[in-house]
Design a protein around this motif. Structure first.
Motif, mmCIF file in Angstrom:
data_model
loop_
_atom_site.group_PDB
_atom_site.id
_atom_site.type_symbol
_atom_site.label_atom_id
_atom_site.label_comp_id
_atom_site.label_asym_id
_atom_site.label_seq_id
_atom_site.Cartn_x
_atom_site.Cartn_y
_atom_site.Cartn_z
ATOM 1 N N SER A 93 -12.543 -2.274 -6.460
ATOM 2 C CA SER A 93 -11.502 -1.514 -5.452
ATOM 3 C C SER A 93 -11.868 -2.343 -4.058
ATOM 4 O O SER A 93 -12.814 -3.027 -3.886
ATOM 5 N N HIS A 98 0.911 -1.380 -0.048
ATOM 6 C CA HIS A 98 -0.008 0.111 -0.018
ATOM 7 C C HIS A 98 0.969 1.302 -0.037
ATOM 8 O O HIS A 98 0.506 2.213 -0.163
ATOM 9 N N GLN A 99 2.003 1.160 0.369
ATOM 10 C CA GLN A 99 2.977 2.438 0.503
ATOM 11 C C GLN A 99 3.181 2.934 -0.641
ATOM 12 O O GLN A 99 3.441 4.099 -0.807
ATOM 13 N N VAL A 100 3.664 1.953 -1.702
ATOM 14 C CA VAL A 100 3.909 2.558 -2.910
ATOM 15 C C VAL A 100 3.015 1.851 -4.066
ATOM 16 O O VAL A 100 3.497 0.825 -4.358
ATOM 17 N N ARG A 101 1.849 2.261 -4.630
ATOM 18 C CA ARG A 101 1.247 1.372 -5.473
ATOM 19 C C ARG A 101 0.223 2.594 -6.154
ATOM 20 O O ARG A 101 -0.068 3.292 -5.657
ATOM 21 N N LYS A 102 0.060 2.082 -7.606
ATOM 22 C CA LYS A 102 -0.998 3.028 -8.239
ATOM 23 C C LYS A 102 -2.217 2.553 -7.651
ATOM 24 O O LYS A 102 -2.611 1.465 -7.357
ATOM 25 N N SER A 103 -3.279 3.768 -7.638
ATOM 26 C CA SER A 103 -4.715 3.186 -7.474
ATOM 27 C C SER A 103 -5.475 3.367 -8.373
ATOM 28 O O SER A 103 -6.567 3.898 -8.405
ATOM 29 N N GLN A 104 -5.151 3.433 -9.520
ATOM 30 C CA GLN A 104 -5.986 3.623 -10.799
ATOM 31 C C GLN A 104 -7.081 2.799 -10.656
ATOM 32 O O GLN A 104 -8.312 3.185 -11.170
ATOM 33 N N LEU A 143 -9.169 2.601 -8.178
ATOM 34 C CA LEU A 143 -10.141 2.863 -7.262
ATOM 35 C C LEU A 143 -10.763 4.231 -8.289
ATOM 36 O O LEU A 143 -11.943 4.226 -8.072
ATOM 37 N N ALA A 144 -10.035 4.505 -9.175
ATOM 38 C CA ALA A 144 -10.717 5.671 -9.924
ATOM 39 C C ALA A 144 -11.502 5.005 -11.246
ATOM 40 O O ALA A 144 -12.533 5.650 -11.692
#
Lengths: 143, 142
Positions: A23, A8-14, A16-17
């Motif tokens: 999600s 979770h610290q470095v990841r894309k959250s595309q 979610l969009a």
């Protein structure tokens, strides 16, 4: 704990969009339309609050007798709660933590020393207010 | 002086904050409300790693972080020729006037205070960016 796993610290959250259904939050949780944040996250945040406040409770006496390490931990934790509590629907905690952080920082800036009993009484009161805000029956008593 | 304004089209945002709660709610807000692609970094060091491979349209930067704090990372970003024009918005609970003035003097595009309303965070960002003029778009014309 809200602190997420490493990924979770470095990841894309595309995702979610692009897809609420996919999600990680929307699948199992009802979205709170007022605050957007899934109810489960808000509940988790609130549930961990007593232990976080109790940690402060135990550190404050150490800070009051001169432990710089305890003092810094309190300031850091108060700062974090100040910045997040309102976003999780607990603004009273944020206000109380802001008071605690500002009192401690101002004490340090003014070189008054940390044995100012008046300041610690105010910090105690602020911690009580925070405890009350989460409905904890075991409010701390520090002084 | 004539200022050439260029509309900033935000598609990607890098959020740098050591607090997992902030990263969590901001990610939800930026992605679901803002419809932006979000990258997250939990420290200045991690942010620099991310920025080696990504060039976000916008960086949201916490001020108080252990290790490398926000202003230090900001300085490194502004010293980097590839990243120097990337707008940076500080997001912080320390928003007394002199603190906000200091962030602007550093060259920040804006400041957003914590706690923020997750529903309104993207609109706050858009409002800042609507008024933001990238230095590279400022040209002197005589």
């Amino acid at each position: 704990m809200l602190s997420g796993p490493k990924e979770h610290q470095v990841r894309k959250s595309q995702m979610l969009a692009t897809s609420n259904k996919e999600s990680e939050f929307a699948v199992e949780n009802e979205i709170n339309e007022c605050h957007l944040i899934p109810k489960q996250l808000i509940d988790e945040y609130a549930q961990e609050m007593p232990s976080r406040l109790n940690r402060l409770r135990h550190l404050i006496p150490q800070a009051a007798v001169g432990s710089a390490e305890a003092l810094q931990v309190i300031i850091d934790e108060a700062h974090k709660l100040r910045g997040t509590a309102g976003s999780f629907g607990l603004p009273a905690i944020g206000v109380a933590m802001a008071e605690i952080e500002d009192l401690l920082v101002n004490l340090g800036n003014a070189h008054l020393g940390f044995r100012d009993s008046g300041a610690w009484l105010m910090i105690d009161k602020a911690l009580w207010m925070a405890k009350d805000a989460v409905g904890d029956k075991h409010a701390p008593h520090l002084v | 002086m004539i200022i050439q304004e260029a509309q900033m089209n935000i598609e990607t945002v890098l959020l740098v904050d050591d607090d997992p709660s902030i990263r969590c709610i901001a990610e939800i807000s930026l992605a679901q409300v803002g419809k932006w692609q979000v990258s997250l970094a939990d420290s200045g060091k991690t942010a620099l790693e991310v920025l080696r491979s990504e060039k976000p349209d916008l960086i949201l930067l916490d001020v108080m972080m252990p290790g490398m704090d926000g202003p230090t990372l900001f300085g490194l970003i502004k010293d980097n020729t590839v990243l120097s024009h990337t707008p940076v918005i500080f997001i912080t609970a320390k928003v007394q006037k002199h603190e906000v003035d200091h962030y602007h003097q550093l060259g920040a595009a804006g400041v957003i205070s914590k706690p923020f309303d997750p529903m309104k965070l993207p609109s706050q960002i858009r409002a800042i960016m609507d008024n933001y003029v990238c230095p590279e778009h400022v040209r002197d014309r005589q």
